[in-house]
Design a protein around this motif. Structure first.
Motif, PDB file in Angstrom:
ATOM      1  N   PHE A 256      11.405   2.501  -3.701  1.00  0.00           N
ATOM      2  CA  PHE A 256      10.770   1.189  -3.764  1.00  0.00           C
ATOM      3  C   PHE A 256      10.763   0.610  -5.176  1.00  0.00           C
ATOM      4  O   PHE A 256      10.408  -0.551  -5.358  1.00  0.00           O
ATOM      5  CB  PHE A 256       9.322   1.272  -3.263  1.00  0.00           C
ATOM      6  CG  PHE A 256       9.208   1.547  -1.794  1.00  0.00           C
ATOM      7  CD1 PHE A 256       9.229   0.522  -0.874  1.00  0.00           C
ATOM      8  CD2 PHE A 256       9.088   2.843  -1.327  1.00  0.00           C
ATOM      9  CE1 PHE A 256       9.127   0.767   0.479  1.00  0.00           C
ATOM     10  CE2 PHE A 256       8.979   3.101   0.030  1.00  0.00           C
ATOM     11  CZ  PHE A 256       9.006   2.062   0.934  1.00  0.00           C
ATOM     12  N   SER A 257      11.114   1.417  -6.149  1.00  0.00           N
ATOM     13  CA  SER A 257      11.031   0.961  -7.536  1.00  0.00           C
ATOM     14  C   SER A 257      12.126  -0.031  -7.894  1.00  0.00           C
ATOM     15  O   SER A 257      12.013  -0.749  -8.887  1.00  0.00           O
ATOM     16  CB  SER A 257      11.100   2.166  -8.484  1.00  0.00           C
ATOM     17  OG  SER A 257      10.067   3.083  -8.199  1.00  0.00           O
ATOM     18  N   GLN A 258      13.184  -0.057  -7.123  1.00  0.00           N
ATOM     19  CA  GLN A 258      14.306  -0.942  -7.419  1.00  0.00           C
ATOM     20  C   GLN A 258      14.113  -2.285  -6.721  1.00  0.00           C
ATOM     21  O   GLN A 258      13.825  -2.339  -5.525  1.00  0.00           O
ATOM     22  CB  GLN A 258      15.614  -0.297  -6.971  1.00  0.00           C
ATOM     23  CG  GLN A 258      15.894   1.051  -7.631  1.00  0.00           C
ATOM     24  CD  GLN A 258      17.172   1.685  -7.138  1.00  0.00           C
ATOM     25  OE1 GLN A 258      18.038   1.003  -6.597  1.00  0.00           O
ATOM     26  NE2 GLN A 258      17.291   2.991  -7.317  1.00  0.00           N
ATOM     27  N   SER A 259      14.272  -3.356  -7.476  1.00  0.00           N
ATOM     28  CA  SER A 259      14.028  -4.698  -6.942  1.00  0.00           C
ATOM     29  C   SER A 259      14.949  -5.017  -5.764  1.00  0.00           C
ATOM     30  O   SER A 259      14.553  -5.724  -4.831  1.00  0.00           O
ATOM     31  CB  SER A 259      14.208  -5.737  -8.049  1.00  0.00           C
ATOM     32  OG  SER A 259      15.500  -5.647  -8.620  1.00  0.00           O
ATOM     33  N   ARG A 260      16.163  -4.497  -5.801  1.00  0.00           N
ATOM     34  CA  ARG A 260      17.099  -4.743  -4.698  1.00  0.00           C
ATOM     35  C   ARG A 260      16.570  -4.148  -3.396  1.00  0.00           C
ATOM     36  O   ARG A 260      16.657  -4.772  -2.331  1.00  0.00           O
ATOM     37  CB  ARG A 260      18.461  -4.139  -5.041  1.00  0.00           C
ATOM     38  CG  ARG A 260      19.504  -4.284  -3.930  1.00  0.00           C
ATOM     39  CD  ARG A 260      20.858  -3.745  -4.386  1.00  0.00           C
ATOM     40  NE  ARG A 260      21.833  -3.773  -3.305  1.00  0.00           N
ATOM     41  CZ  ARG A 260      21.997  -2.789  -2.427  1.00  0.00           C
ATOM     42  NH1 ARG A 260      21.242  -1.697  -2.522  1.00  0.00           N
ATOM     43  NH2 ARG A 260      22.901  -2.885  -1.478  1.00  0.00           N
ATOM     44  N   ASN A 261      16.006  -2.959  -3.478  1.00  0.00           N
ATOM     45  CA  ASN A 261      15.470  -2.315  -2.280  1.00  0.00           C
ATOM     46  C   ASN A 261      14.220  -3.021  -1.769  1.00  0.00           C
ATOM     47  O   ASN A 261      13.987  -3.101  -0.558  1.00  0.00           O
ATOM     48  CB  ASN A 261      15.163  -0.849  -2.577  1.00  0.00           C
ATOM     49  CG  ASN A 261      16.418  -0.048  -2.885  1.00  0.00           C
ATOM     50  OD1 ASN A 261      17.504  -0.382  -2.415  1.00  0.00           O
ATOM     51  ND2 ASN A 261      16.276   0.999  -3.680  1.00  0.00           N
TER      52      ASN A 261
ATOM     53  N   CYS B 141       0.832  -1.209   0.000  1.00  0.00           N
ATOM     54  CA  CYS B 141       0.000   0.000   0.000  1.00  0.00           C
ATOM     55  C   CYS B 141       0.865   1.256   0.000  1.00  0.00           C
ATOM     56  O   CYS B 141       0.541   2.245  -0.674  1.00  0.00           O
ATOM     57  CB  CYS B 141      -0.932   0.003   1.212  1.00  0.00           C
ATOM     58  SG  CYS B 141      -2.194  -1.283   1.197  1.00  0.00           S
ATOM     59  N   LEU B 142       1.959   1.227   0.753  1.00  0.00           N
ATOM     60  CA  LEU B 142       2.879   2.367   0.777  1.00  0.00           C
ATOM     61  C   LEU B 142       3.499   2.588  -0.598  1.00  0.00           C
ATOM     62  O   LEU B 142       3.605   3.734  -1.070  1.00  0.00           O
ATOM     63  CB  LEU B 142       3.975   2.128   1.817  1.00  0.00           C
ATOM     64  CG  LEU B 142       5.106   3.171   1.867  1.00  0.00           C
ATOM     65  CD1 LEU B 142       4.553   4.551   2.188  1.00  0.00           C
ATOM     66  CD2 LEU B 142       6.162   2.753   2.892  1.00  0.00           C
ATOM     67  N   ASP B 143       3.886   1.514  -1.244  1.00  0.00           N
ATOM     68  CA  ASP B 143       4.459   1.617  -2.585  1.00  0.00           C
ATOM     69  C   ASP B 143       3.458   2.221  -3.566  1.00  0.00           C
ATOM     70  O   ASP B 143       3.807   3.069  -4.392  1.00  0.00           O
ATOM     71  CB  ASP B 143       4.895   0.232  -3.057  1.00  0.00           C
ATOM     72  CG  ASP B 143       5.366   0.244  -4.502  1.00  0.00           C
ATOM     73  OD1 ASP B 143       6.398   0.884  -4.781  1.00  0.00           O
ATOM     74  OD2 ASP B 143       4.695  -0.375  -5.343  1.00  0.00           O
ATOM     75  N   ARG B 144       2.205   1.806  -3.465  1.00  0.00           N
ATOM     76  CA  ARG B 144       1.174   2.351  -4.354  1.00  0.00           C
ATOM     77  C   ARG B 144       0.962   3.836  -4.087  1.00  0.00           C
ATOM     78  O   ARG B 144       0.813   4.631  -5.006  1.00  0.00           O
ATOM     79  CB  ARG B 144      -0.129   1.567  -4.125  1.00  0.00           C
ATOM     80  CG  ARG B 144      -1.313   1.982  -4.932  1.00  0.00           C
ATOM     81  CD  ARG B 144      -1.171   1.937  -6.418  1.00  0.00           C
ATOM     82  NE  ARG B 144      -0.057   1.166  -6.927  1.00  0.00           N
ATOM     83  CZ  ARG B 144       0.466   1.331  -8.121  1.00  0.00           C
ATOM     84  NH1 ARG B 144      -0.017   2.256  -8.923  1.00  0.00           N
ATOM     85  NH2 ARG B 144       1.464   0.593  -8.537  1.00  0.00           N
ATOM     86  N   TYR B 145       0.975   4.206  -2.805  1.00  0.00           N
ATOM     87  CA  TYR B 145       0.806   5.621  -2.449  1.00  0.00           C
ATOM     88  C   TYR B 145       1.964   6.464  -2.983  1.00  0.00           C
ATOM     89  O   TYR B 145       1.748   7.542  -3.564  1.00  0.00           O
ATOM     90  CB  TYR B 145       0.707   5.768  -0.932  1.00  0.00           C
ATOM     91  CG  TYR B 145       0.794   7.196  -0.464  1.00  0.00           C
ATOM     92  CD1 TYR B 145      -0.284   8.066  -0.615  1.00  0.00           C
ATOM     93  CD2 TYR B 145       1.969   7.681   0.107  1.00  0.00           C
ATOM     94  CE1 TYR B 145      -0.199   9.387  -0.201  1.00  0.00           C
ATOM     95  CE2 TYR B 145       2.064   8.994   0.523  1.00  0.00           C
ATOM     96  CZ  TYR B 145       0.980   9.846   0.363  1.00  0.00           C
ATOM     97  OH  TYR B 145       1.078  11.150   0.763  1.00  0.00           O
ATOM     98  N   LEU B 146       3.182   5.972  -2.815  1.00  0.00           N
ATOM     99  CA  LEU B 146       4.349   6.726  -3.274  1.00  0.00           C
ATOM    100  C   LEU B 146       4.383   6.833  -4.797  1.00  0.00           C
ATOM    101  O   LEU B 146       4.796   7.857  -5.342  1.00  0.00           O
ATOM    102  CB  LEU B 146       5.634   6.063  -2.766  1.00  0.00           C
ATOM    103  CG  LEU B 146       5.879   6.138  -1.256  1.00  0.00           C
ATOM    104  CD1 LEU B 146       7.135   5.369  -0.880  1.00  0.00           C
ATOM    105  CD2 LEU B 146       5.991   7.585  -0.794  1.00  0.00           C
ATOM    106  N   SER B 147       3.950   5.779  -5.469  1.00  0.00           N
ATOM    107  CA  SER B 147       3.968   5.812  -6.934  1.00  0.00           C
ATOM    108  C   SER B 147       2.965   6.818  -7.490  1.00  0.00           C
ATOM    109  O   SER B 147       3.141   7.342  -8.591  1.00  0.00           O
ATOM    110  CB  SER B 147       3.673   4.421  -7.496  1.00  0.00           C
ATOM    111  OG  SER B 147       2.344   4.036  -7.212  1.00  0.00           O
TER     112      SER B 147
END
Length: 231
Positions: free
Chosen positions: A64-69, A49-55
């Protein structure tokens, strides 16, 4: 999670024993797993949900966009909740004088104390964060609809956000009743009611795939590509 309490309910009714009380190693591992998997699952959903909000709030790529992170976040969550629940391996479970396995600890009462803690870690805190982030998502979706001229972008954001809102709502109605009942009404509630709520709770954790498949077009396309790869 399906191999937790829900599986023990089946074994108890069908064969008269439970894995959690089968032996000390089984008791420690099952006790740990029952809480650990639920809490990790809930907090992974929080970060989705946080990733969706930030995007939506930051149009450029975020951390969060980087797979390593993302992998770092997943490992961090797993480590944190391993530490929180590690006391099961250290103190939980011992043999009674009659040879049966006691799921409590010798030095303190794990239950219902840990059920109260689990209510906060697994239900209340994650749900609050998911609600906050989803409100932010809805706000930015409305703003995006009013300002964006790219129809495809609006549809894509709306699709995944709708999926997250649905899973958040289901999280509320399907997981909290079981946690509350086991935490506060375990000694008074009917066993059928407890098992029913427990089954509903575990059902929630297997609904993600069909929900994403039905509501999220891009996810559905990727699944079909895996099943029927293009030549």
């Amino acid at each position: 999670m399906l191999y937790g309490w829900n599986f023990d309910h089946y074994l108890s009714d069908a064969y008269g024993f439970m894995l959690q009380t089968y032996s000390i190693p089984f008791c420690k591992f099952c006790s740990f797993l029952n809480y650990f998997t639920a809490q990790v699952s809930a907090w992974l959903r929080v970060f989705i949900c946080l990733d969706r909000y930030l995007s939506l709030s930051h149009r450029h790529k975020t951390w969060f966009s980087q797979s390593r992170n993302v992998l770092i976040i997943i490992i961090f969550i797993i480590i944190v909740f391993t530490i929180i629940n590690f006391h099961f391996f250290l103190f939980a479970c011992y043999y009674n004088e009659n040879g049966t396995v006691n799921i409590q600890a010798r030095h303190y009462q794990i239950y219902p104390l840990w059920d109260y803690i689990n209510l906060g870690l697994y239900n209340c805190a994650p749900f609050i964060f998911m609600i906050v982030f989803n409100i932010g998502v809805i706000y930015h979706l409305i703003h995006l609809r009013q300002t964006s001229t790219i129809r495809k972008s609006r549809i894509q954001h709306r699709s995944i956000s709708l999926t997250l809102v649905i899973t958040t709502f289901l999280f509320l109605i399907m997981t909290i009743p079981a946690t509350v009942c086991f935490g506060f009404f375990f000694s008074t509630a009917d066993s059928f009611v407890l098992h029913l709520f427990d089954s509903i709770l575990y059902t929630y954790h297997i609904l993600s795939f069909p929900i994403y498949l039905i509501t999220f077009k891009e996810f559905r396309q990727e699944v079909f590509l895996l099943i029927i790869p293009c030549k």
